[in-house]
Every structure is written in structure tokens, then in C-alpha cells.
Design a protein around this motif. Structure first.
Motif, PDB file in Angstrom:
ATOM      1  N   GLU A 276      43.545  48.968  48.605  1.00 32.64           N
ATOM      2  CA  GLU A 276      44.225  49.303  47.355  1.00 32.64           C
ATOM      3  C   GLU A 276      45.552  48.561  47.232  1.00 32.64           C
ATOM      4  OE1 GLU A 276      44.613  53.521  47.017  1.00 32.64           O
ATOM      5  OE2 GLU A 276      42.621  53.891  47.858  1.00 32.64           O
TER       6      GLU A 276
ATOM      7  N   ILE B 251      48.078  36.943  50.622  1.00 36.46           N
ATOM      8  CA  ILE B 251      47.534  37.996  49.779  1.00 36.46           C
ATOM      9  C   ILE B 251      46.987  37.399  48.483  1.00 36.46           C
ATOM     10  CG2 ILE B 251      48.066  40.102  48.493  1.00 36.46           C
ATOM     11  CD1 ILE B 251      50.306  40.643  50.467  1.00 36.46           C
ATOM     12  N   THR B 252      45.789  37.841  48.094  1.00 37.78           N
ATOM     13  CA  THR B 252      45.266  37.492  46.776  1.00 37.78           C
ATOM     14  C   THR B 252      44.849  38.784  46.076  1.00 37.78           C
ATOM     15  OG1 THR B 252      43.101  37.130  47.774  1.00 37.78           O
ATOM     16  CG2 THR B 252      44.426  35.190  47.397  1.00 37.78           C
ATOM     17  N   ASP B 253      44.931  38.786  44.753  1.00 33.96           N
ATOM     18  CA  ASP B 253      44.483  39.953  43.981  1.00 33.96           C
ATOM     19  C   ASP B 253      42.973  39.962  43.917  1.00 33.96           C
ATOM     20  OD1 ASP B 253      47.090  40.889  43.340  1.00 33.96           O
ATOM     21  OD2 ASP B 253      47.273  39.257  41.888  1.00 33.96           O
ATOM     22  N   ALA B 254      42.386  41.157  43.977  1.00 30.16           N
ATOM     23  CA  ALA B 254      40.934  41.256  43.999  1.00 30.16           C
ATOM     24  C   ALA B 254      40.463  42.515  43.295  1.00 30.16           C
ATOM     25  CB  ALA B 254      40.428  41.247  45.442  1.00 30.16           C
ATOM     26  N   ARG B 255      39.169  42.550  43.027  1.00 24.29           N
ATOM     27  CA  ARG B 255      38.535  43.769  42.534  1.00 24.29           C
ATOM     28  C   ARG B 255      37.233  43.908  43.302  1.00 24.29           C
ATOM     29  NH1 ARG B 255      38.530  39.679  39.086  1.00 24.29           N
ATOM     30  NH2 ARG B 255      36.614  38.889  38.154  1.00 24.29           N
ATOM     31  N   GLY B 256      36.542  45.005  43.137  1.00 25.76           N
ATOM     32  CA  GLY B 256      35.300  45.124  43.876  1.00 25.76           C
ATOM     33  C   GLY B 256      34.716  46.510  43.832  1.00 25.76           C
ATOM     34  N   LYS B 257      33.742  46.705  44.703  1.00 28.49           N
ATOM     35  CA  LYS B 257      33.062  47.989  44.777  1.00 28.49           C
ATOM     36  C   LYS B 257      32.755  48.311  46.225  1.00 28.49           C
ATOM     37  CE  LYS B 257      29.210  50.568  42.837  1.00 28.49           C
ATOM     38  NZ  LYS B 257      28.134  50.562  41.827  1.00 28.49           N
TER      39      LYS B 257
ATOM     40  N   ASN C 134      38.025  48.088  39.467  1.00 32.75           N
ATOM     41  CA  ASN C 134      37.874  46.895  38.614  1.00 32.75           C
ATOM     42  C   ASN C 134      39.197  46.249  38.222  1.00 32.75           C
ATOM     43  OD1 ASN C 134      39.022  48.542  36.797  1.00 32.75           O
ATOM     44  ND2 ASN C 134      37.361  48.466  35.294  1.00 32.75           N
ATOM     45  N   ALA C 135      40.306  46.719  38.821  1.00 34.47           N
ATOM     46  CA  ALA C 135      41.606  46.080  38.563  1.00 34.47           C
ATOM     47  C   ALA C 135      42.019  46.165  37.101  1.00 34.47           C
ATOM     48  CB  ALA C 135      41.590  44.621  39.018  1.00 34.47           C
ATOM     49  N   GLY C 136      41.417  47.100  36.340  1.00 35.38           N
ATOM     50  CA  GLY C 136      41.817  47.257  34.946  1.00 35.38           C
ATOM     51  C   GLY C 136      43.288  47.623  34.839  1.00 35.38           C
TER      52      GLY C 136
ATOM     53  N   VAL D 248      40.589  44.241  52.798  1.00 34.41           N
ATOM     54  CA  VAL D 248      40.517  44.474  51.356  1.00 34.41           C
ATOM     55  C   VAL D 248      40.823  45.937  51.122  1.00 34.41           C
ATOM     56  CG1 VAL D 248      39.119  44.351  49.273  1.00 34.41           C
ATOM     57  CG2 VAL D 248      38.735  42.729  51.131  1.00 34.41           C
TER      58      VAL D 248
ATOM     59  N   ILE E 258      43.813  44.446  46.741  1.00 25.71           N
ATOM     60  CA  ILE E 258      44.352  43.197  47.273  1.00 25.71           C
ATOM     61  C   ILE E 258      43.509  42.783  48.468  1.00 25.71           C
ATOM     62  CG2 ILE E 258      46.739  43.374  46.490  1.00 25.71           C
ATOM     63  CD1 ILE E 258      47.383  44.624  49.237  1.00 25.71           C
ATOM     64  N   ARG E 259      43.535  41.485  48.730  1.00 24.20           N
ATOM     65  CA  ARG E 259      42.787  40.928  49.849  1.00 24.20           C
ATOM     66  C   ARG E 259      43.810  40.244  50.740  1.00 24.20           C
ATOM     67  NH1 ARG E 259      40.736  36.217  51.255  1.00 24.20           N
ATOM     68  NH2 ARG E 259      38.651  36.068  52.198  1.00 24.20           N
TER      69      ARG E 259
END
Ligand SMILES: Nc1ncnc2c1ncn2[C@@H]1O[C@H](COP(=O)(O)O)[C@@H](O)[C@H]1O
Ligand SMILES: Nc1ncnc2c1ncn2[C@@H]1O[C@H](COP(=O)(O)O)[C@@H](O)[C@H]1O
Ligand SMILES: Nc1ncnc2c1ncn2[C@@H]1O[C@H](COP(=O)(O)O)[C@@H](O)[C@H]1O
Ligand code: NA
Ligand code: NA
Ligand code: NA
Lengths: 315, 100, 315, 100, 100, 315
Positions: D14, D35-41, D48-50, D12, D57-58
Motif C-alpha cells: 500500500e 520506488i514506482t507507482d503500481a496497481r494490482g490485485k 486500482n490506484a483510483g 508490492v 507502490i513497488r
């Protein structure tokens, strides 16, 4: 002039496609986008009018409208609880849905009146903002009683800082600050395309409404009856109120539409977090599966005629 | 390469819970999480992500066994009865144990 | 005429919503879409004007503008490095951000001038394209020195084939090839909706800017001061240059705005890959958290007055 | 059913690194990736993928232990210091060993 | 905490198969599934999700070993030859065995 | 008047960006959105005209058009199978692609005619709907023979309830029900923005077409030749038919364009599920990588001239 407003035909298309399980869906991002544009457009339009309004006239109207937002769920609750034999949480949640308002329904009503060149008080969107919240508070109280564990701050955040109010209220402020002149540059997107955006939005709403029918099948006749009778009663009530408040025919029809409409954005979200034991399929089946279609297909013209009637009688 | 064992906790649930779960997960000692949008079907029916209220999220937390169990227990107690939610644990190896 | 351009109010709404942690966000897909439309629209508009331009007039201007794009980061770097005591990589990266340009800021300036019916050279978008790249090269050299490991081909690809340049430049070509007549069919989307699209874009920019404040909190006063003083100095410099190049008042104001603006699309992306050790939160906090708001709220009107002033003096 | 053991490497990081990582992963011998799009901390804060620069990306790579370790080592060396990135390995069984 | 062992079956394949696979998965006894949109690369080349026909989906099914094997076998037989598809199994622990 | 329609320039931009591997892509959600708007717009426009049409005139035309949709793949198949030495499944699948139609190509042709103020029968979109399906059925039969295992119900669902037909047909119905007056409110989005939306759609199509070139490199010359000759032959055939059916010059040009165009939405999706052993890279390389560009760059003007010619000769 066709029996049905053209935009409503898009709802029917979506509904049909959904019921036929057609391979049709607007991407969620687009649905989000259309909602944002609609909310801003409604707010902006209201804000521009607001510029030319005296608070003296509006304040009493605003107070009354808020009180109505408190009263409606209190009326609906016992019906749901005892006539409908619903769980306390479910009755409370559904009551909240019907006490609050539906932006989509309001937009269709505005389109309906514009199409027939019926004038109305431009600041009605203010009522839209005012009516979002109170029913939610009442609904939570009905479900929980006066429970010190209720996370009111969270509820307040959830609603006041939710998409609908932020965009409606923000739109009002911007429209008010910019004024009729200042807003011109952005009219191309927010006003000229309003109906087209609404049409696509209704297409998606049709698909969503279709997906709620399952909930209906499971929870039977009562929700259908309630989903039709409640808006009629509330609409009549709202029409009367509009007349008492001295609104024009158009304004009366819109207030009737607001009271008759049931929320499907702010309230379900808030209830999901504050009254989780309430079953969302029940409330959405009623508000989206029955009341929304009923209002845009049958209700709005009805409320309009009702408004005309009252004003003719009341003079 | 020195790899240490950790747990990967995966939660699939209603998108409405995103903020709440993020807070809970951090409160219980996890150092991070990854979220992806999802749709699916389960005991509470189809959630096809057509609109906000029918959207799912898939949350992954890489953490120690204890934290994983703590989160699992907390979510079970608080959310299982009222929300569409599943949760499972898997074994993973990580490079920087201190991070998880 | 309101103090603030209406579109700017949308930025403030987004900023407020972001700072209040409101539950509001445009889906990334929509943000992407708005960016694409803005870039194409700016390019197209410039291209149409380009048709009626002699390269003889433009060439010297273009060369000068590129040199300025090289000079700006060289001026900013020592300030950041020594006054700001920033790491070499960070100083270089931030210098690159301020040497390059911000499309959003440019769009607001165009809206501002259009709103006040101030004319300007239609081919300014060419400068927008020209100013994207040089500062990036300088920034990398500042960070790395003349390092044979620098993957220049990769950098070139990254920038020249990045979204901003492809769409701006592509738009220029299409506008130029189609001409005023040929472009008419697509004006409905790219020109009539421009301000509305810009408004939504600024709403999202407000949300993004708000999310940069954290970076500021951590890295303190210097970035704020730099984020305000740098555009003022650069803007004055750009205004002077615009006048020397014989641009109109509007053109001068736009060139000042370009020099004063800091990139937040092309440069951060390039730096992330070419100078990874530079901390992006620093540069974005400055360019998005401080300079972008400053420019669209205070800077642009200032640069406009400055341009008028210089032209009055310079005659 | 004949199943063979492989590793699932999950990264996971950038979104900006997508192209670069894809190249690297193939160079080190993997036969594919998802690949999948992701957000996180995580340690580098909320992503937050804003918008582009705050999107994650994952990446998942099903491969042999050796390839998994090679990729892990390479990414650690090249990216850990400067990028928001985590990486973990899990055990999986696959049907067509030759594919992975 | 009482945890029971199950399998996590992960399928990555062409988006066009979504409805068909969902039906198949349920037919073979799984009680649910989770789908996320994905892109990637494999034996059949790059699938970058630029448009419908080049989009992938990633399906996860938490289920018993038998169901997992049944699904794997069925998909192998029906889809491997003609579709871009991979599939792998992992071990997981779940809280409510009856659900899976 | 420029040699190329401006909207086509957007396709070239996308194609170039794609071939240069530029970092440019419209989010899938946006591509979906643009497709939905185009399909609805085309349907609506057709529906409005339909109001003023007698079925007596159209019915024979409709039947003929359907028969043509059946004939085309039957002609293409042997060529592909024997001249092209393609596998049975591949030949059948490609034949189905060319028997069906491309909405994007049709939209460009409409833009082309509108731009030159060439009138055409407004109900042509009906043919668009009619031509989607038959070729698919023929294609499956060619691949499978009369195989009782073919899941015809599934195929029918897949196509009749697929996005293209639902939106085209739905648009037709809405336009027909609303009529010229009723549709006015939504014209802002669906008609005024049509060309702009088409331009963005073509930008994305260019990117997609570029990604098909790989398929070409692998499968060589034949597909290129076929992808150019087939539309020429089919187009000539369609032009003749249009004239025989008594269509206007514009209508003839459009029917020629439809017959010359190859599907890349409905057919590939259907073939993927019904003839999975057919290699999609082959059919898409031909229809998207060769025929689509050929048609919008060279074909459409050609078919237009052809139509004029035939009408001049035929009088
Ligand atoms: N057996 C399963 N395997 C994978 N995902 C599941 C499974 N069951 C449920 N889910 C996911 O978890 C969500 C909530 O599950 P439920 O509470 O059972 O409705 C569903 O919408 C699915 O996305
Ligand atoms: N403990 C964790 N569990 C799951 N995902 C994590 C964890 N820590 C970080 N991540 C993800 O990895 C990204 C980068 O992590 P970091 O480099 O720690 O900021 C974050 O944005 C998260 O999406
Ligand atoms: N080794 C791998 N690791 C992870 N994902 C893979 C791998 N190979 C293939 N995939 C995914 O599975 C899809 C289909 O694979 P394939 O059939 O090999 O083209 C690809 O588009 C990737 O998303
Ligand atoms: Na109501
Ligand atoms: Na600058
Ligand atoms: Na055809």
C-alpha cells in the motif's frame, strides 16, 4: 479577423514541435483531463439546449443521422479495399474510423462558428453521441462478416461505456436536468475556459499528429489522398443532409464537419480489441496524420461556406 | 528463513489489453498481479505513452511454473501476432508459497 | 430551482459510471490537483472573512467545536462495538471517521447555500480545521487504550502535517494576510472556478464511492443503517449546537453538515498507520459508500431545513 | 567484466506505507531503494490506484542476501497481517558490489 | 514450452538521460527497451521525482549476455562518475529468442 | 496594500510545508501543466504587444540584451572560481545559471507590477527568450574551453527545442499572429487565471526550494552570500541597462529582474548533459534555495525602486 482561428495555431505549434522532435509533451494525465473537460463541456452545452427541444422534431433527424453513420463506412470500405488494395481488416477498420466522428474536430468547428457568431441548433451534440457507435458495428461486420464468435456484448460495453459516450451522454443529461439556470455555477470552468482548454488540447493533438507521420511515410500516397478526399466527399454529403433535415446554416456546417471527421478515440480502441489484426498505424496515420489537420485547417471553413451556399441555393 | 521457489512472469504490452489480460491471468490460476504504466520501444516501434493508444503496461505475476507456462502459452497463442507484446520469466523466492 | 444541486448530478454520473464499470477514471494526479484547489479555496475564503472577526467571539465557539469533535466518536463507539458487534479496532476506527469531517461534503453544502443565497459565518472553515484532529486521537485511544507504545509524535505529524490541514490552514493564513483586496488576483482560479472544480471532484468521488460498494456487500446491513442514522443524529446535534453558539441559519446548517459528515482523507490515512488491524474496507464502505452520498443527496437540504426550524423555534 | 552476486528484493504494498518502509529498509542496512507507482490485485482485492488509499507502490532493493532476509523477516513480522503486501527475492549481478 | 535463456538488464538513473540512454542501448545491439518512471534513494541522495531534475527512470532491456555486458560496460565508463545510476543483471527465459 | 504580493505567500506556504516535511506535493504532471500554462501565457501576452512594435526600436535592444547574457556569466565565473574556490565545472555551471533567466521570477515581477498598475513594454518576454541561451553556451565554453568534442548540435537542440523556448517563442508567434482580437477567446485560461496558476506554481516552487536546503547545508556560506549578492549586482546592472535602452520604469524593473534571476529549468537540464561533472546540487541550492526566494521576497520590490530612482535621476 485572422485567416486561421487562434486555437488552430496551437495545433500548428504542437505539430511543429513534434516534427522538430522538440522536448515538449503534456503529461498523459493532463491530456486525459483536457479530454474529460471537453467532452463534459460539449455534453453540458447540448443538454441545456435540449431542455427546449421537442423530440418530435429531433427523432427523424436522429434516425437519419444514425443511418448515415451506417452508410458512410459502407461507402468507404470498397474504396479502401480495392482502390487502396488494403487488407480486409485494415479497410474495414479505416472505414469505421471515417464513419464515426472526432470530438476534437467538432470542438474546433464550434469555436469557429462561435468566433463568427454563426448560430446553430444547440442539440447537435446528440448527433455526436449517435454517430460514435454505428460505424464501429459496421466496421466489425465488414472485417468479420456475420461471425457468431464476435463478442458483441464486449464491443457494446467497450463503446457504450467508453469515456467519450459516458461523458458526452452524462453531460447531456446533467445539462438537461440542470437547465440554463442550474448550470450557471459550473459555467466558469466548462464554458468560459472552453476555448483555452481546447487550445491546450490542440497543442497536444499536434504533438500526437506529428508522431503519426511515420505511419504515413511507410504507407504512402494512398492514405494521404484518401484522408483528404474522403472528408470532402463525406462533408458535402453531410452538408446536403443537414439542409434536407432543415438545419440552420450553422447546424448544417456542423453536421458536415461531423460526417467529414474521423474518430481517433472510441473507434481505434474498439477496433484494437475487436479487429486486432487491423494495423492501427494505418488508420491513425490517416485519421490523425491527415484528416484531422486537414479538417481543422481547411475543411471546417470549407464546410461552412458549403453550408451557406446550399442554403442560398436551396433557399 | 523458509523460502520457496516460484516464477515471476513479466509482460509488457499495449495498455488497451489491461482488462482482458487481467481476466485471462486470473482464469489461468494466478492469485494476483501487479501493473505499472510504461513506455518503450520494440519490434512494433516506439510507444511513448503520449496518449492512450501509444501507452504500454508492465504486468508482473508471481506464480507456479505451471501457471506461468500456461499464461505464457495462452498469451502467445492469442496476442503475439496482433499486439505489441513481450513476455519473460524469472526465478524468485517467496515467503508464503500458498499465496502464489 | 432543481431538486438537486447541479454539482451533485456530477456525483451521480460518477456513481453510475462506476457501478456500470464504465471505462472512466480521472487520473490520480488530477484527483490530487482538484483536492488541492478545493482545500486552498475553502481556506482562502475563510481566511479573508477571518480578517473581520474578533477572536473574543470565536474562541468559545472553537473550544465547543473541539469538545464536540471529542464527544462524537465516544458516542459512536459503543453503538458500533455492541449494536454492530464490530471488532474493537474497527469500531474505534469507524468512530474516528464519523467524529472527524469531510471536506467534500462541506464544499457541497457551501455550494448549496450559495446557490440559495443563504448567508453564513465566513470563518466556518476554521471549524473544519479544528474538527479534523480530535476524533483521530480519540479513535486511537479507543482502539489502544492508554498505550505507551502509541507513537503520538508520528500521529501528530501525520495529521497536522497532512495535506488537508496544511492546505486548509495555509489557505486561512494567506487569505487572512492578503485580505479581500489582496486576494482578488487569484480569485479567478480559486473562487470563480470553485463550483466547476467541485463538480469534477464529485465526478471522481462518485467513481470512488462506487468502488466501495463491494465492502458493503460483504459487511451487510448494519453499516448501511449506521451510515444513515449516525449522520442524522450527529447532524441534529450539530444543528442544536450551532444555534446555541449563536450561529446564523447558514452557519448552523454548515456546522450540522460538518458533524454529520465522515472523513475519508485524513482519518483513514491516520488509522491505516496507527490502528493497522482495523479493516479499512469497513470504514470506507460506511463513510464513502453510504454517508457521503446520503449527506450530499439528502442530508444537506435536511440539515438546512432543520437549522431554519430551530432558529424559528428558538427565535 | 567482474560481476558480483546480490539479491533483488521486490515489495508490492500500500502506498500509505512508503515513508515507513523507506525508513525500515535503510535501518536494516540497505544502501538505497527504487520506488514506482503500481496497481494490482491480490488476496486483499483490487487496488486500482483510483485514489490515495487504493494505490500501491513497488519497492526494489538491491542488497546482500543477509540484508534481504533481514528486511523480508522484519516486514513479514510487522506488516503481513494488517496490510496488502507481497514480497519476493531474485538473484542479480552488480558491477559495484560496495554499493549494495 | 521451448524457452531460451537471456539476460534482463535493469538500469535506474536520472530522467534527464532518457533519450541519450535509449540511443546508446540500441546502438549496442538491443532490440528494445521498457521505461517506467521511478523515484528513490541512493549514494547521491534522495530523488523524489518532485520535479524534472529529481526524477528517476527505470529502464529494462531483455537481451543476450554479450549485449547486456556491452551496455553495462559502456554505461559504467560514460555515466557512473557523474550521474545517479545503478545497474544490475538478472536471468530470464523468453519465448521468441530472435526478438532479444 | 500588503507588504508581500499575495502570490508570494503561496511560495512561503510551500517553503514552510517543505521545511516541516509536511506530506504535501503537487503531482509532477500538475507541475508540468502549470509550467506549460505560465510559459504560454507569458509568450502570448508578449506576442500580442509585439504586433504593435517596430523592429527598428527593438533590434538594438535585443542585441544589447544578448550581449548582457554573454557578459554576466563571464563576470560571475571568476568570483565563483577564485573567491568561492569552486571546481572549474561547478563555477562554470553556476555562472551559466545566473547568466540565464528564471521564468517564475519574471512572472512574479509581472504580477507585482500589474498589482501596482505599473506599465511596461509588452514585448519584454522577447528578452526572456533571448536570455535563455547565451549563458549556456558561455558556461560550456568556460567549463570545456574550445573543445572540439563539445556536441554543440546536441546542446543547441537541447536548448532551442527545450520546453521553455518552444512554448515562450510559440506563444509569442501565436499572440503576434492572432493579435489582441484573435486572442480573446483563450484569455479566460491564459490571462484571467494567470495569477491563480502562478500561485499554485509558487506553492510547488516553495516545496522544491525547501528540498534544496540540504545542498546548502553541505556547501556552506559562500553559496548563500553569492546567491544574494550576485542578483543585487546583476539587478543594478540590468536596471542601468534598461534605463540606457530607454525602457519605461516598469520595463527597467523587469529587465533588472531578468538579469538578477537565475535559471532552474533550461540551464540545469543543459548543464546536466553538457557538463555532467558539475554537481547540480550546488547550482540548484544557489539558484533555487537562495536566489529565487530572495528575488521574489526582497529583490523585485528593490529592483522596482531602483528603476524609479534611476529614471528620476536620469530624468
Ligand atoms: N528487448 C526488449 N527489452 C525490454 N523491453 C522490450 C524489448 N522489446 C520490446 N520491449 C517492450 O515491449 C513492448 C512491445 O514490444 P514489441 O511487440 O516488440 O513492439 C515495447 O513497446 C517495449 O516496451
Ligand atoms: N501473485 C501476485 N503476483 C504479482 N503481484 C501480486 C500478486 N499477489 C498480490 N500482488 C500485488 O500485491 C498487492 C498486495 O497483495 P495482497 O496482500 O495479496 O492483496 C496487490 O495489490 C498486487 O499489486
Ligand atoms: N541499493 C539500491 N537498491 C535499489 N535501488 C537503488 C539502490 N541504490 C540506488 N538505487 C536507485 O538508483 C538511483 C541512483 O542511485 P545512486 O547513484 O546511488 O544515487 C537512486 O535514486 C535509486 O532510485
Ligand atoms: Na465521420
Ligand atoms: Na463528523
Ligand atoms: Na540572470
Amino acid at each position: 479577423m485572422p485567416a486561421l482561428d487562434p486555437v488552430v495555431l496551437f495545433f500548428l505549434l504542437g505539430l511543429a514541435a513534434g516534427l522538430l522532435r522538440a522536448d515538449l509533451r503534456l503529461p498523459p494525465a493532463i491530456y486525459e483531463f483536457l479530454t474529460v473537460v471537453l467532452l463534459l463541456a460539449i455534453g453540458l452545452k447540448g443538454g441545456v439546449e435540449l431542455a427546449s427541444q421537442s423530440l418530435v422534431v429531433m427523432l427523424p433527424q436522429m434516425v437519419t443521422v444514425v443511418l448515415m453513420g451506417v452508410a458512410l463506412p459502407l461507402v468507404a470500405y470498397p474504396v479502401l479495399r480495392f482502390a487502396g488494395r488494403l487488407e480486409r481488416a485494415d479497410a474495414a477498420s479505416i472505414a469505421a474510423h471515417y464513419g464515426s466522428v472526432s470530438v476534437g474536430t467538432y470542438a474546433v468547428a464550434v469555436a469557429y462558428l462561435a468566433y463568427r457568431q454563426v448560430a446553430f441548433e444547440g442539440y447537435i451534440p446528440v448527433f455526436l453521441v449517435l454517430l460514435e457507435m454505428p460505424a464501429i458495428v459496421v466496421g466489425i461486420l465488414l472485417a468479420r462478416g456475420v461471425d457468431r464468435n464476435t463478442r458483441w456484448r464486449m464491443v457494446a460495453r467497450e463503446v457504450l461505456l467508453g469515456k467519450s459516450i459516458v461523458l458526452l451522454f452524462g453531460g447531456l443529461l446533467i445539462g438537461w436536468a440542470a437547465g440554463p439556470e442550474g448550470i450557471k455555477p459550473v459555467e466558469g470552468l466548462f464554458f468560459d475556459l472552453f476555448k483555452g482548454v481546447l487550445a491546450l488540447f490542440l497543442l497536444e493533438m499536434g504533438l500526437i499528429a506529428a508522431s503519426q507521420v511515420g505511419g504515413l511515410r511507410r504507407h504512402g500516397l494512398f492514405l494521404i489522398v484518401f484522408g483528404i478526399v474522403m472528408p470532402l466527399v463525406a462533408g458535402a454529403f453531410g452538408a446536403g443532409l443537414g439542409w434536407m433535415l432543415g438545419l440552420s446554416v450553422g447546424g448544417t456546417a456542423l453536421l458536415a464537419t461531423l460526417t467529414a471527421s474521423a474518430s481517433y478515440i472510441a473507434v481505434p480502441a474498439a477496433m484494437r480489441l475487436s479487429v486486432p489484426e487491423a494495423n492501427p498505424t494505418l488508420s491513425l496515420a490517416a485519421s490523425l496524420g491527415v484528416t484531422f489537420p486537414f479538417n481543422i485547417l481547411v475543411g471546417i471553413p470549407l464546410y461552412h461556406h458549403l453550408a451557406e451556399h446550399i442554403h442560398r441555393l436551396g433557399g | 528463513m523458509p523460502l520457496e521457489h516460484r516464477k515471476l512472469l513479466t509482460i509488457v504490452t499495449e495498455a488497451a489489453l489491461e482488462h482482458e489480460l487481467a481476466r485471462e491471468i486470473e482464469r489461468l490460476g494466478a492469485h494476483g498481479y501487479t501493473i505499472t504504466d510504461a513506455r518503450g520501444k520494440g519490434g512494433r516501434g516506439i510507444r511513448n505513452a503520449g496518449w492512450e493508444l501509444s501507452a504500454n503496461i508492465r504486468i508482473e505475476v508471481a506464480c507456479t511454473v505451471d501457471v506461468a507456462h500456461a499464461i505464457a502459452a495462452a498469451l502467445k497463442a492469442r496476442f503475439y501476432d496482433d499486439y505489441a507484446m513481450i513476455l519473460f520469466l524469472g526465478d524468485i523466492e517467496v515467503l508464503r508459497p500458498e499465496k502464489f
